[in-house]
Write a protein that holds these residues in place. Structure first.
Motif, PDB file in Angstrom:
ATOM      1  N   CYS A 124      11.539  -1.364 -12.662  1.00  0.00           N
ATOM      2  CA  CYS A 124      11.772  -0.261 -11.716  1.00  0.00           C
ATOM      3  C   CYS A 124      12.963   0.593 -12.148  1.00  0.00           C
ATOM      4  O   CYS A 124      12.928   1.819 -12.054  1.00  0.00           O
ATOM      5  N   HIS A 125      14.022  -0.046 -12.620  1.00  0.00           N
ATOM      6  CA  HIS A 125      15.198   0.697 -13.073  1.00  0.00           C
ATOM      7  C   HIS A 125      14.917   1.455 -14.363  1.00  0.00           C
ATOM      8  O   HIS A 125      15.397   2.570 -14.542  1.00  0.00           O
ATOM      9  N   PRO A 173       8.481   5.018  -8.711  1.00  0.00           N
ATOM     10  CA  PRO A 173       7.898   3.960  -7.878  1.00  0.00           C
ATOM     11  C   PRO A 173       6.867   3.114  -8.624  1.00  0.00           C
ATOM     12  O   PRO A 173       6.182   3.598  -9.529  1.00  0.00           O
ATOM     13  N   VAL A 174       6.762   1.856  -8.236  1.00  0.00           N
ATOM     14  CA  VAL A 174       5.760   0.938  -8.755  1.00  0.00           C
ATOM     15  C   VAL A 174       4.915   0.502  -7.556  1.00  0.00           C
ATOM     16  O   VAL A 174       5.449   0.068  -6.535  1.00  0.00           O
ATOM     17  N   VAL A 175       3.612   0.622  -7.680  1.00  0.00           N
ATOM     18  CA  VAL A 175       2.698   0.220  -6.608  1.00  0.00           C
ATOM     19  C   VAL A 175       2.351  -1.250  -6.802  1.00  0.00           C
ATOM     20  O   VAL A 175       1.931  -1.657  -7.889  1.00  0.00           O
ATOM     21  N   GLY A 217      -6.260  -6.610  -4.920  1.00  0.00           N
ATOM     22  CA  GLY A 217      -6.829  -5.434  -5.583  1.00  0.00           C
ATOM     23  C   GLY A 217      -6.622  -4.120  -4.867  1.00  0.00           C
ATOM     24  O   GLY A 217      -7.038  -3.079  -5.347  1.00  0.00           O
ATOM     25  N   GLU A 218      -5.976  -4.135  -3.724  1.00  0.00           N
ATOM     26  CA  GLU A 218      -5.732  -2.923  -2.944  1.00  0.00           C
ATOM     27  C   GLU A 218      -4.244  -2.587  -2.954  1.00  0.00           C
ATOM     28  O   GLU A 218      -3.400  -3.478  -2.899  1.00  0.00           O
ATOM     29  N   ALA A 219      -3.914  -1.313  -3.005  1.00  0.00           N
ATOM     30  CA  ALA A 219      -2.518  -0.894  -2.933  1.00  0.00           C
ATOM     31  C   ALA A 219      -1.920  -1.396  -1.623  1.00  0.00           C
ATOM     32  O   ALA A 219      -2.528  -1.253  -0.562  1.00  0.00           O
ATOM     33  N   ASP A 220      -0.734  -2.007  -1.705  1.00  0.00           N
ATOM     34  CA  ASP A 220      -0.125  -2.609  -0.524  1.00  0.00           C
ATOM     35  C   ASP A 220       1.295  -2.117  -0.298  1.00  0.00           C
ATOM     36  O   ASP A 220       1.659  -1.761   0.811  1.00  0.00           O
ATOM     37  N   LEU A 221       2.128  -2.118  -1.341  1.00  0.00           N
ATOM     38  CA  LEU A 221       3.530  -1.736  -1.213  1.00  0.00           C
ATOM     39  C   LEU A 221       3.931  -0.825  -2.365  1.00  0.00           C
ATOM     40  O   LEU A 221       3.313  -0.848  -3.420  1.00  0.00           O
ATOM     41  N   VAL A 222       4.990  -0.074  -2.126  1.00  0.00           N
ATOM     42  CA  VAL A 222       5.582   0.739  -3.181  1.00  0.00           C
ATOM     43  C   VAL A 222       7.024   0.284  -3.328  1.00  0.00           C
ATOM     44  O   VAL A 222       7.757   0.204  -2.350  1.00  0.00           O
ATOM     45  N   VAL A 223       7.436  -0.007  -4.557  1.00  0.00           N
ATOM     46  CA  VAL A 223       8.775  -0.505  -4.842  1.00  0.00           C
ATOM     47  C   VAL A 223       9.441   0.442  -5.832  1.00  0.00           C
ATOM     48  O   VAL A 223       8.806   0.921  -6.775  1.00  0.00           O
ATOM     49  N   MET A 224      10.724   0.719  -5.582  1.00  0.00           N
ATOM     50  CA  MET A 224      11.478   1.560  -6.513  1.00  0.00           C
ATOM     51  C   MET A 224      12.935   1.136  -6.498  1.00  0.00           C
ATOM     52  O   MET A 224      13.366   0.436  -5.579  1.00  0.00           O
ATOM     53  N   MET A 262       2.240   6.724 -11.620  1.00  0.00           N
ATOM     54  CA  MET A 262       2.813   5.548 -11.027  1.00  0.00           C
ATOM     55  C   MET A 262       2.229   4.302 -11.694  1.00  0.00           C
ATOM     56  O   MET A 262       1.046   4.240 -11.967  1.00  0.00           O
ATOM     57  N   LEU A 263       3.077   3.350 -11.892  1.00  0.00           N
ATOM     58  CA  LEU A 263       2.674   2.077 -12.475  1.00  0.00           C
ATOM     59  C   LEU A 263       2.156   1.171 -11.357  1.00  0.00           C
ATOM     60  O   LEU A 263       2.700   1.161 -10.259  1.00  0.00           O
ATOM     61  N   ILE A 264       1.113   0.397 -11.662  1.00  0.00           N
ATOM     62  CA  ILE A 264       0.519  -0.501 -10.672  1.00  0.00           C
ATOM     63  C   ILE A 264       0.651  -1.936 -11.167  1.00  0.00           C
ATOM     64  O   ILE A 264       0.332  -2.235 -12.319  1.00  0.00           O
ATOM     65  N   LYS A 265       1.138  -2.803 -10.285  1.00  0.00           N
ATOM     66  CA  LYS A 265       1.326  -4.221 -10.600  1.00  0.00           C
ATOM     67  C   LYS A 265       0.772  -5.058  -9.452  1.00  0.00           C
ATOM     68  O   LYS A 265       0.809  -4.642  -8.305  1.00  0.00           O
TER      69      LYS A 265
END
Length: 90
Positions: free
Chosen positions: A20-21, A26-28, A33-40, A1-4
């Motif tokens: 994303c396309h 999914p992109v985190v 600095g903490e994981a918050d949402l996942v977008v796809m 997974m890619l993190i942004k």
């Protein structure tokens, strides 16, 4: 997974959407600095949703196949189908 960072969505929504396309996964998004949402992408979401539903159906079918009392022989199945057709014609 890619993190942004979460700022990526605020600063460049179009770029994030294209990303994303293009990666089709999914992109985190992180916040402080903490994981918050996942977008796809919507397409990736629909495929993931379909996989989950298929997996649930396969699990149910596997359980049913393991229970010999739940299985019907071909004659019983066709008798039920014929009865439903007869009921519909009546």
């Amino acid at each position: 997974m890619l993190i942004k960072p979460s700022t990526a969505i605020r600063q460049d929504y179009t770029g994030l959407a294209e990303l994303c396309h293009s990666i089709d996964e999914p992109v985190v998004l992180t916040r402080n600095g903490e994981a918050d949402l996942v977008v796809m992408s919507y397409e990736a979401y629909r495929r993931a949703e379909a996989r989950v539903k298929l997996q649930a159906r396969l699990i149910a079918a596997d359980r049913q196949a393991g229970d010999p009392t739940a299985l019907l022989d071909a004659t019983s199945v066709f008798d039920r189908i014929r009865a439903r057709i007869d009921d519909a014609e009546a």
